[in-house]
Design a protein around this motif. Structure first.
Motif, PDB file in Angstrom:
ATOM      1  N   TYR A 161       0.659  -1.379   0.005  1.00  0.00           N
ATOM      2  CA  TYR A 161       0.213   0.322   0.214  1.00  0.00           C
ATOM      3  C   TYR A 161       0.746   1.066   0.128  1.00  0.00           C
ATOM      4  CZ  TYR A 161      -3.989  -3.354   1.046  1.00  0.00           C
ATOM      5  OH  TYR A 161      -4.805  -4.091   0.861  1.00  0.00           O
ATOM      6  N   SER A 162       2.427   1.338   0.022  1.00  0.00           N
ATOM      7  CA  SER A 162       3.162   2.171   0.357  1.00  0.00           C
ATOM      8  C   SER A 162       2.435   2.874   1.028  1.00  0.00           C
ATOM      9  CB  SER A 162       2.637   3.102  -1.485  1.00  0.00           C
ATOM     10  OG  SER A 162       2.814   2.224  -2.730  1.00  0.00           O
ATOM     11  N   TYR A 163       2.876   2.690   1.615  1.00  0.00           N
ATOM     12  CA  TYR A 163       2.435   3.748   3.616  1.00  0.00           C
ATOM     13  C   TYR A 163       4.663   3.169   4.542  1.00  0.00           C
ATOM     14  CZ  TYR A 163      -2.363   3.501   3.454  1.00  0.00           C
ATOM     15  OH  TYR A 163      -4.054   4.586   3.124  1.00  0.00           O
ATOM     16  N   ASN A 164       4.554   4.332   5.536  1.00  0.00           N
ATOM     17  CA  ASN A 164       5.429   3.965   5.532  1.00  0.00           C
ATOM     18  C   ASN A 164       5.611   3.381   7.096  1.00  0.00           C
ATOM     19  OD1 ASN A 164       3.883   5.731   7.321  1.00  0.00           O
ATOM     20  ND2 ASN A 164       5.255   7.843   7.250  1.00  0.00           N
ATOM     21  N   GLU A 165       6.353   2.805   7.685  1.00  0.00           N
ATOM     22  CA  GLU A 165       6.693   2.149   8.874  1.00  0.00           C
ATOM     23  C   GLU A 165       5.688   3.196  10.333  1.00  0.00           C
ATOM     24  OE1 GLU A 165      10.914   0.670   9.770  1.00  0.00           O
ATOM     25  OE2 GLU A 165      10.349  -0.115   8.258  1.00  0.00           O
ATOM     26  N   PHE A 166       6.214   3.704  10.525  1.00  0.00           N
ATOM     27  CA  PHE A 166       4.980   4.519  11.584  1.00  0.00           C
ATOM     28  C   PHE A 166       2.964   4.814  11.402  1.00  0.00           C
ATOM     29  CE2 PHE A 166       3.645   8.612  13.596  1.00  0.00           C
ATOM     30  CZ  PHE A 166       4.283   8.050  14.514  1.00  0.00           C
ATOM     31  N   LEU A 167       3.050   5.031  10.145  1.00  0.00           N
ATOM     32  CA  LEU A 167       2.121   5.542  10.042  1.00  0.00           C
ATOM     33  C   LEU A 167       1.304   3.904  10.398  1.00  0.00           C
ATOM     34  CD1 LEU A 167      -0.460   6.864   9.055  1.00  0.00           C
ATOM     35  CD2 LEU A 167      -0.166   6.325   7.093  1.00  0.00           C
ATOM     36  N   MET A 168       2.058   2.685   9.962  1.00  0.00           N
ATOM     37  CA  MET A 168       1.783   1.366   9.505  1.00  0.00           C
ATOM     38  C   MET A 168       1.172   0.830  10.620  1.00  0.00           C
ATOM     39  SD  MET A 168      -0.217  -0.946   7.697  1.00  0.00           S
ATOM     40  CE  MET A 168       0.137  -0.642   6.177  1.00  0.00           C
ATOM     41  N   ASN A 169       2.472   1.145  11.776  1.00  0.00           N
ATOM     42  CA  ASN A 169       2.628   0.595  13.714  1.00  0.00           C
ATOM     43  C   ASN A 169       1.048   1.573  14.030  1.00  0.00           C
ATOM     44  OD1 ASN A 169       4.262  -1.098  13.428  1.00  0.00           O
ATOM     45  ND2 ASN A 169       6.075   0.643  13.658  1.00  0.00           N
ATOM     46  N   LYS A 170       0.472   2.623  13.217  1.00  0.00           N
ATOM     47  CA  LYS A 170      -0.485   2.843  14.213  1.00  0.00           C
ATOM     48  C   LYS A 170      -1.911   2.021  13.987  1.00  0.00           C
ATOM     49  CE  LYS A 170       2.478   6.000  16.803  1.00  0.00           C
ATOM     50  NZ  LYS A 170       1.554   5.628  18.213  1.00  0.00           N
ATOM     51  N   ILE A 171      -2.022   2.329  12.204  1.00  0.00           N
ATOM     52  CA  ILE A 171      -2.981   1.245  11.851  1.00  0.00           C
ATOM     53  C   ILE A 171      -2.859   0.281  12.252  1.00  0.00           C
ATOM     54  CG2 ILE A 171      -3.865   0.571   9.838  1.00  0.00           C
ATOM     55  CD1 ILE A 171      -2.911   3.038   8.095  1.00  0.00           C
ATOM     56  N   ILE A 172      -2.074  -0.763  12.524  1.00  0.00           N
ATOM     57  CA  ILE A 172      -2.071  -1.761  13.718  1.00  0.00           C
ATOM     58  C   ILE A 172      -2.733  -1.899  14.353  1.00  0.00           C
ATOM     59  CG2 ILE A 172      -0.824  -3.887  13.976  1.00  0.00           C
ATOM     60  CD1 ILE A 172       1.337  -3.850  11.359  1.00  0.00           C
ATOM     61  N   GLU A 173      -2.176  -1.194  15.455  1.00  0.00           N
ATOM     62  CA  GLU A 173      -2.314  -0.544  17.028  1.00  0.00           C
ATOM     63  C   GLU A 173      -3.518  -0.338  17.065  1.00  0.00           C
ATOM     64  OE1 GLU A 173       0.269   2.358  18.815  1.00  0.00           O
ATOM     65  OE2 GLU A 173       1.769   1.315  18.559  1.00  0.00           O
ATOM     66  N   LEU A 174      -4.776   0.779  15.775  1.00  0.00           N
ATOM     67  CA  LEU A 174      -5.706   0.790  16.134  1.00  0.00           C
ATOM     68  C   LEU A 174      -7.080  -0.589  16.152  1.00  0.00           C
ATOM     69  CD1 LEU A 174      -5.681   4.865  14.649  1.00  0.00           C
ATOM     70  CD2 LEU A 174      -6.133   3.978  16.862  1.00  0.00           C
ATOM     71  N   PHE A 175      -6.619  -0.904  14.311  1.00  0.00           N
ATOM     72  CA  PHE A 175      -7.544  -2.219  14.522  1.00  0.00           C
ATOM     73  C   PHE A 175      -7.548  -2.997  14.509  1.00  0.00           C
ATOM     74  CE2 PHE A 175      -7.640   1.951  11.200  1.00  0.00           C
ATOM     75  CZ  PHE A 175      -9.221   2.076  11.531  1.00  0.00           C
ATOM     76  N   PRO A 176      -8.344  -4.250  15.239  1.00  0.00           N
ATOM     77  CA  PRO A 176      -7.796  -5.062  14.334  1.00  0.00           C
ATOM     78  C   PRO A 176      -7.676  -6.122  13.632  1.00  0.00           C
ATOM     79  CG  PRO A 176     -10.450  -5.336  14.705  1.00  0.00           C
ATOM     80  CD  PRO A 176      -9.441  -3.875  15.115  1.00  0.00           C
ATOM     81  N   LEU A 177      -6.801  -7.364  13.805  1.00  0.00           N
ATOM     82  CA  LEU A 177      -6.412  -8.048  12.193  1.00  0.00           C
ATOM     83  C   LEU A 177      -6.877  -7.831  10.911  1.00  0.00           C
ATOM     84  CD1 LEU A 177      -3.829 -10.345  14.105  1.00  0.00           C
ATOM     85  CD2 LEU A 177      -2.844  -8.291  12.902  1.00  0.00           C
ATOM     86  N   ALA A 178      -7.999  -8.868  11.304  1.00  0.00           N
ATOM     87  CA  ALA A 178      -9.190  -8.802  10.214  1.00  0.00           C
ATOM     88  C   ALA A 178      -9.454  -7.494   9.982  1.00  0.00           C
ATOM     89  CB  ALA A 178     -10.845  -9.877  11.368  1.00  0.00           C
ATOM     90  N   GLU A 179     -10.042  -6.166  10.040  1.00  0.00           N
ATOM     91  CA  GLU A 179     -10.200  -5.200   9.198  1.00  0.00           C
ATOM     92  C   GLU A 179      -9.254  -4.678   8.583  1.00  0.00           C
ATOM     93  OE1 GLU A 179     -12.165  -3.120  13.091  1.00  0.00           O
ATOM     94  OE2 GLU A 179     -14.290  -4.699  12.589  1.00  0.00           O
ATOM     95  N   ILE A 180      -8.044  -4.310   9.167  1.00  0.00           N
ATOM     96  CA  ILE A 180      -6.858  -3.948   8.707  1.00  0.00           C
ATOM     97  C   ILE A 180      -7.426  -3.570   7.396  1.00  0.00           C
ATOM     98  CG2 ILE A 180      -4.470  -3.217   8.653  1.00  0.00           C
ATOM     99  CD1 ILE A 180      -4.404  -4.536  11.063  1.00  0.00           C
ATOM    100  N   ILE A 181      -7.056  -4.850   5.936  1.00  0.00           N
ATOM    101  CA  ILE A 181      -7.106  -4.542   5.385  1.00  0.00           C
ATOM    102  C   ILE A 181      -8.340  -3.984   4.636  1.00  0.00           C
ATOM    103  CG2 ILE A 181      -7.911  -7.100   2.627  1.00  0.00           C
ATOM    104  CD1 ILE A 181      -5.834  -8.594   4.405  1.00  0.00           C
TER     105      ILE A 181
END
Length: 421
Positions: free
Chosen positions: A245-265
């Motif tokens: 998805y061309s995201y940086n690591e900091f933003l992807m870490n925040k998304i993984i912390e906010l959303f459960p694994l089933a809803e990330i995609i």
């Protein structure tokens, strides 16, 4: 007319006869030339009449031969019970072959008198002749064609296409089942594959590996490898998501912390879709129905946004610029995202209240609050940027909001000024 004149008996003359008009007509007379008939001469028959007479004779002879053949068949059937199998084979086929074999019928022609005599004298049963080329499949096709109506070429082609689609579908289902049964474990990339950039990596393989890692993390105890930890799976998931998805690591870490694994995609795929253009109706000047009708008349394809809002409209395409219509310039609507409706709906401001919007530019939420308050109470719209604060002033004047105070102050020191209000 035709009545007799009534007179005295003495003077009247005696009238004799039926009268002039009642006179009967004599029998007709014909010249002798017409009445004379030549009985000695015979009528001449034309060639067409001869052909008709010959056909009548041929039909009668055919009927007689058919009657004789039917009589012979009935007699042979009665005698077949007492006769041997050899005699049955000379007259026809055995009982086993009668269902699928049919003797070839002879065509009888009656062109000459000799053929007529031969057909009359031919009392023997027909010979059993069967061509090898005539198979049972041809007979079945002929019977089907007789029963069914002839199909067009388009119908035949559509039938073939349906068959192909059905076969492709069955193969795809079989492949799916085999893939599920032969479930492979997650293969961690090597050092060279890790250093690859996103455009060089295969996107389909990345997405397949992302889904497999999420599947393992959802049931980590049963599906994990023995020598792999949860941290290794999470690092692999972050790396693949950043590459895909061309995201940086900091933003992807925040998304993984906010959303459960089933809803990330689902969340990341929703971010890839273009946001629709939405507008908010200014209820101080018009209604949503009237605004929609006016925009449709100008060539704008517009629909109500959803059931949860009564003022939102979504615009699919437009022949005119949305930010330059007469309705926009007169303040009938505001270009505003649907997500910015929600904070105001959650706040639910009431008339005669005091409301502060600390970061109000360009004024979408602030003007919505003013419309819900019906221009009563006090609305303070503040923004730290002076240039952006000008947009608040322009939108409040255009939409007709009169209970608003626009300020350009630092929010950290704003509490000191509120005491004086």
């Amino acid at each position: 007319m035709g009545r007799r004149k009534i007179t005295d008996e003495k003077t009247a003359k005696q009238i004799r006869g039926p009268g002039r008009k009642a006179k009967k007509q004599g029998e007709p007379t014909f010249p002798k030339e017409l009445t004379q008939t030549k009985s000695t001469e015979k009528k001449k028959i034309s060639s067409r009449g001869k052909q008709r007479a010959r056909k009548r004779l041929q039909k009668e002879q055919l009927k007689q031969t058919i009657k004789k053949n039917t009589k012979l068949k009935t007699t042979t059937k009665r005698q077949s019970d007492g006769e041997s199998n050899d005699e049955e084979q000379t007259n026809g086929y055995t009982d086993e072959n009668q269902q699928w074999l049919k003797p070839k019928k002879k065509k009888e022609l009656f062109d000459d008198d000799q053929n007529d005599e031969e057909s009359m004298d031919d009392d023997a049963p027909l010979n059993d002749e069967f061509n090898e080329m005539e198979s049972t499949s041809e007979e079945e096709e002929e019977e089907d064609n007789d029963n069914e109506e002839p199909k067009l070429d388009i119908e035949k082609q559509s039938k073939k296409l349906r068959e192909k689609q059905r076969q492709v579908k069955e193969r795809a289902e079989q492949e799916l089942l085999t893939n599920i049964q032969q479930h492979e474990k997650v293969q961690f990339p090597s050092g060279q594959e890790v250093t690859k950039e996103a455009p060089q990596a295969d996107l389909q393989l990345l997405m397949h590996r992302i889904r497999e890692v999420i599947n393992v993390l959802n049931d980590f105890k049963n599906k994990r490898e023995a020598n792999r930890s949860r941290k290794e799976y999470l690092d692999l998931l972050k790396q693949d998501l950043c590459n895909y998805y061309s995201y940086n690591e900091f933003l992807m870490n925040k998304i993984i912390e906010l959303f459960p694994l089933a809803e990330i995609i689902d969340f990341l795929e929703a971010n890839e879709v273009q946001r629709p253009v939405t507008i908010r109706t200014n209820t101080l000047k018009t209604r949503r129905r009237d605004l929609a009708q006016a925009l449709i008349n100008r060539g704008v394809n517009v629909d109500p946004l959803d059931k949860w809002t009564k003022v939102g409209l979504v615009i699919y395409n437009s022949q005119v610029p949305i930010g330059a219509t007469p309705e926009y310039l007169s303040g009938h609507y505001m270009l505003q995202g649907a997500s910015s409706f929600l904070p105001v709906m959650a706040l639910a401001p009431q008339p005669n209240e005091r409301v502060l919007d600390m970061c109000a530019a360009p004024g979408g939420k602030a003007t919505y609050i003013g419309a819900l308050m019906r221009n009563s109470g006090i609305l303070v719209a503040n923004d730290a940027n002076k240039d952006r604060a000008k947009a608040i002033i322009a939108n409040t004047h255009r939409l007709g909001i009169t209970n608003t105070i626009v300020t350009n102050l630092d929010g950290r020191h704003f509490s000191e000024l509120i005491r004086n209000m």
